[in-house]
Design a protein around this motif. Structure first.
Motif, short mmCIF file in Angstrom:
data_model
loop_
_atom_site.label_atom_id
_atom_site.label_comp_id
_atom_site.label_asym_id
_atom_site.label_seq_id
_atom_site.Cartn_x
_atom_site.Cartn_y
_atom_site.Cartn_z
N ASP A 216 0.78 -1.09 0.16
CA ASP A 216 -0.13 -0.18 -0.13
C ASP A 216 0.98 1.31 0.10
N GLU A 217 1.92 1.19 0.92
CA GLU A 217 2.68 2.42 0.85
C GLU A 217 3.36 2.48 -0.46
N ALA A 220 1.04 4.10 -3.17
CA ALA A 220 1.00 5.59 -2.87
C ALA A 220 2.33 6.25 -3.18
N GLU A 224 2.58 8.84 -6.49
CA GLU A 224 2.67 10.28 -6.30
C GLU A 224 3.75 10.65 -6.96
#
Length: 288
Positions: A216-217, A220, A224
């Motif tokens: 998940d990190e 993200a 970005e």
């Protein structure tokens, strides 16, 4: 695959080497702003991969790696130090080797490789060669008139720089005169080229154990940063949900595809190398 891993960084500010020699690395240009601003992002990505970041104030990454890799070796853990720096040769041991890129392939530097290149059996003497020869990348001056071959020959004959200085009157010609005149500068150079093995950091294998990344990190972060190809790689681990959001422009996609092609070429170059991280015995393996 390695069982343990860690990534070391140089800390902000001076180290003990700067305090010992004001001109240490003074020839280097200031770090470009783009690179400086990228470091926190790189660290975020490393953390998302759940890879420990190793950093100790006052010491360079070399010293941190040297301390941990040496202790791992003492415990019988086969360790690979991933770096192109020649000064790491002084850390090579039966259980501690260099893993470095060479062209499009990979080179493993072990005790035999050190012996073949330098002509002596003790890898720690690499630091004495560097002290005599100098290290332009770190702005450490060597004895005038002595290059790598001359330094290796001196170390093969006399061993450490301390012993060379003790016997300098027996070294004939201009070479002996240059060494005698260099004197304390040679001892300082050895101090600067010596990778410290006593950094105040404890070796805890359980904290360096390989573990699955935080997907998940990573998603993200990659979203970005517009790392489209990296996001697609994550789909091989766990599919991403479809999105109606704007797509990357074609030019950026082509750049990412070129980057992926380069990575694929490097991966292909490893074919036939075998499992380089596999220990020679049942002992676990680590990468630093």
């Amino acid at each position: 695959n390695p069982t343990h891993i860690g990534v070391a960084f140089d800390p902000a500010g001076p180290t003990f080497r700067h305090e010992a020699f004001e001109q240490y690395k003074a020839q280097r240009e200031e770090t470009p702003e783009a690179i400086r601003l990228s470091v926190p992002i790189i660290k975020d990505i490393i953390r998302a991969y759940r890879i420990p970041i190793l950093e100790v104030a006052g010491y360079e990454a070399d010293d941190v790696i040297g301390t941990l890799a040496t202790e791992a070796g003492r415990q019988g853990i086969t360790t690979y130090m991933m770096t192109p720096d020649k000064d790491y040769g002084q850390l090579v041991r039966p259980c501690c080797k260099l893993y470095k890129q060479k062209g499009d392939g990979i080179e493993i530097v072990d005790c035999d490789a050190i012996r073949a290149h330098h002509g002596f059996d003790d890898p720690t003497l690499v630091r004495d060669v560097l002290a005599l020869w100098g290290d332009a990348s770190d702005n450490i001056p060597g004895v005038p008139g002595i290059g790598e071959k001359g330094a290796c020959k001196l170390v093969q004959t006399w061993g450490t720089v301390e012993n060379i200085l003790s016997n300098v009157e027996r070294i004939k010609g201009r070479q002996g005169e240059s060494i005698a005149a260099w004197g304390d500068k040679l001892l300082l150079a050895k101090r600067l080229t010596t990778i410290r093995l006593d950094v105040p950091i404890e070796f805890r294998p359980e904290e360096l154990t390989m573990c699955p990344p935080n997907l998940d990190e990573l998603r993200a972060l990659f979203a970005e940063l517009d790392f489209t190809m990296f996001l697609r790689d994550l789909q091989n681990v766990a599919p991403l949900e479809e999105s109606d959001g704007p797509r990357q422009d074609p030019q950026r996609q082509l750049a990412e595809m070129a980057r992926a092609k380069s990575a694929a070429a490097k991966k292909a170059a490893l074919v036939g190398q075998g499992d380089l991280f596999a220990p020679a015995d049942p002992a676990p393996a680590a990468a630093a």
